[in-house]
Design a protein around this motif. Structure first.
Motif, short mmCIF file in Angstrom:
data_model
loop_
_atom_site.label_atom_id
_atom_site.label_comp_id
_atom_site.label_asym_id
_atom_site.label_seq_id
_atom_site.Cartn_x
_atom_site.Cartn_y
_atom_site.Cartn_z
N LYS A 177 0.83 -1.21 0.00
CA LYS A 177 0.00 0.00 0.00
C LYS A 177 0.86 1.25 0.00
CE LYS A 177 -3.86 -2.24 2.38
NZ LYS A 177 -4.58 -2.38 3.67
N ARG A 178 1.94 1.23 0.79
CA ARG A 178 2.82 2.41 0.82
C ARG A 178 3.46 2.64 -0.55
NH1 ARG A 178 3.09 7.26 1.87
NH2 ARG A 178 5.19 8.12 1.87
N LEU A 179 3.89 1.58 -1.21
CA LEU A 179 4.51 1.72 -2.52
C LEU A 179 3.50 2.17 -3.57
CD1 LEU A 179 6.83 -1.42 -2.51
CD2 LEU A 179 7.53 0.97 -2.27
N ALA A 180 2.25 1.73 -3.42
CA ALA A 180 1.20 2.17 -4.35
C ALA A 180 0.95 3.66 -4.20
CB ALA A 180 -0.08 1.38 -4.12
N VAL A 181 0.93 4.15 -2.96
CA VAL A 181 0.73 5.58 -2.72
C VAL A 181 1.93 6.37 -3.23
CG1 VAL A 181 0.56 7.33 -0.91
CG2 VAL A 181 -0.87 5.29 -0.81
N PHE A 182 3.12 5.84 -3.05
CA PHE A 182 4.33 6.53 -3.51
C PHE A 182 4.23 6.92 -4.98
CE2 PHE A 182 8.20 5.74 -6.02
CZ PHE A 182 8.94 6.85 -5.65
N ASP A 183 3.68 6.04 -5.79
CA ASP A 183 3.62 6.31 -7.23
C ASP A 183 2.78 7.54 -7.56
OD1 ASP A 183 4.26 5.70 -9.94
OD2 ASP A 183 2.24 4.91 -10.19
N THR A 184 1.88 7.93 -6.65
CA THR A 184 1.02 9.08 -6.91
C THR A 184 1.59 10.39 -6.35
OG1 THR A 184 -0.26 8.86 -4.85
CG2 THR A 184 -0.97 7.53 -6.72
N LEU A 185 2.61 10.32 -5.49
CA LEU A 185 3.12 11.52 -4.84
C LEU A 185 3.88 12.40 -5.83
CD1 LEU A 185 4.49 10.00 -1.50
CD2 LEU A 185 2.30 11.15 -1.88
N TYR A 186 3.50 13.66 -5.92
CA TYR A 186 4.19 14.65 -6.75
C TYR A 186 4.25 14.24 -8.23
CZ TYR A 186 5.70 16.36 -2.20
OH TYR A 186 5.72 16.82 -0.91
N GLY A 187 3.32 13.40 -8.64
CA GLY A 187 3.27 13.01 -10.04
C GLY A 187 3.60 11.54 -10.21
N SER A 188 2.85 10.86 -11.06
CA SER A 188 3.05 9.43 -11.29
C SER A 188 4.31 9.18 -12.12
CB SER A 188 1.84 8.87 -12.03
OG SER A 188 1.76 9.45 -13.34
#
Length: 374
Positions: free
Chosen positions: A352-363
């Motif tokens: 889940k953390r890695l999935a959210v990371f992809d959305t931070l500050y742009g995919s």
């Protein structure tokens, strides 16, 4: 000399090694998976004692200059801290407070504003969130509808910010707003009259808010940088945040890969550990390679943050690490099977953390296109 080639020493210095060991030791002893499940599931969503301990360890000043009471480190020190944070799935808003707000205050704020906030950050007495995203903006930093109108010695702010990470815990908000001179940055007291927040938990165990500003009066001395000169500062702060989160993702991927290999050695099917199946060995080898590639991209981007090539390498890192994070997360869940998505097993939380990371500050796709333009 003929026949000889210069090599770059990428080993950590003695001070950097000590920093890494101190962070890793504290988190291993105090920030266990069981403890994290407990406080992320509470009403507050975190244990404030950890933030105080981060201050005691000097982590909140690690990347700040010595003249502002900092450790005198830089992007590599931030990378070291964030990689260990990723291994432990730390939820505290280190990036928004130390990397973004701390960096902006040091580079562009008035002496008065620095004296007001930097000692509090260093002492663990203040948390600052970064409000830059708006519903219509997607990943475009300059697409800002929030307005700040001059009225005497103050700005009157009206607008809305979406998914402000760490805002439920924040004492201050760094906000992007459009003035008559252009895009600007303001530091807002989160308890100021007219500030309304809708708080919620995020899928990865963190906290965020959607924040509305209605006729919020902010003293003019809370302006960070020149009025209308905010975009370059915002771009630099976001690139620094991107690389910090890349380091966090590398730490999370490393631990998730280790846990997946360990699980494959004990999970039996057809009378033998599934780790003996060649097709799964290949998957785990590919996970390891993805982590190593992401590590190299993150280190290179960290080394380039203080150069003219900052934006290009930050975009490359976000694109490469984002795709690696998705791959490692998906493979880990496949190998764990249904157990991987249960709340009791750490693998699902890392995914889940890695999935959210992809959305931070742009995919990853956004930054791949950005890299192509740069």
């Amino acid at each position: 000399m003929t026949g000889q080639r210069e090599t770059m020493n990428l080993a950590y210095s003695e001070e950097q090694t000590l920093l890494q060991n101190a962070v890793a030791r504290y988190l291993a002893d105090n920030y266990t998976f069981a403890a994290r499940r407990g406080f992320t599931g509470s009403e507050v969503g975190r244990d404030p004692e950890h933030w105080r301990q981060f201050a005691e360890l000097g982590l909140l000043t690690a990347p700040l200059p010595e003249e502002h009471g900092g450790y005198g480190g830089g992007p590599v020190e931030t990378m070291i801290v964030m990689k260990e944070f990723g291994r432990a799935l730390v939820v505290e808003p280190y990036v928004s407070t130390v990397v973004v707000a701390g960096g902006l205050l040091v580079r562009a704020a008035s002496t008065e504003l620095q004296q007001q906030w930097l000692p509090k950050i260093a002492a663990g007495e203040a948390i600052i969130a970064f409000g830059f995203a708006e519903p219509q903006g997607r990943y475009e930093l300059a697409d800002v509808a929030t307005a700040a109108t001059r009225r005497g010695g103050a700005f009157i702010v009206n607008g809305h910010k979406s998914v402000v990470l760490g805002a439920p815990w924040a004492d201050g908000l760094v906000v992007t707003a459009r003035t008559s001179a252009g895009l600007s940055l303001l530091l807002v007291d989160s308890r100021a009259r007219g500030v309304t927040a809708r708080d919620y938990a995020t899928v990865d165990g963190g906290r965020a808010s959607d924040i509305s500003f209605e006729n919020v009066e902010i003293p003019a001395q809370c302006l960070i940088g020149e009025e209308g000169g905010g975009l370059p500062l915002i771009e630099q702060a976001c690139d620094e945040a991107i690389v910090a989160h890349c380091a966090e993702a590398v730490g999370a991927m490393s631990t998730l890969t280790e846990q997946t290999v360990a699980y494959a050695k004990v999970r039996k099917q057809f009378g033998q550990p599934i780790g003996k199946f060649q097709v799964l060995q290949h998957r785990m080898a590919d996970m390891f390679v993805a982590v190593e590639e992401a590590t190299s991209l993150t280190l290179l981007a960290s080394l380039k943050l203080e150069t003219d090539e900052r934006a290009r390498f930050a975009a490359a890192a976000k694109a490469g690490v984002g795709r690696a994070a998705r791959f490692v997360g998906e493979q880990a869940i496949q190998i764990h099977g249904g157990m991987g998505m249960t709340d009791d097993l750490a693998a699902g939380h890392y995914f889940k953390r890695l999935a959210v990371f992809d959305t931070l500050y742009g995919s990853a796709d956004h930054h791949l296109a950005r890299f192509a333009k740069l």
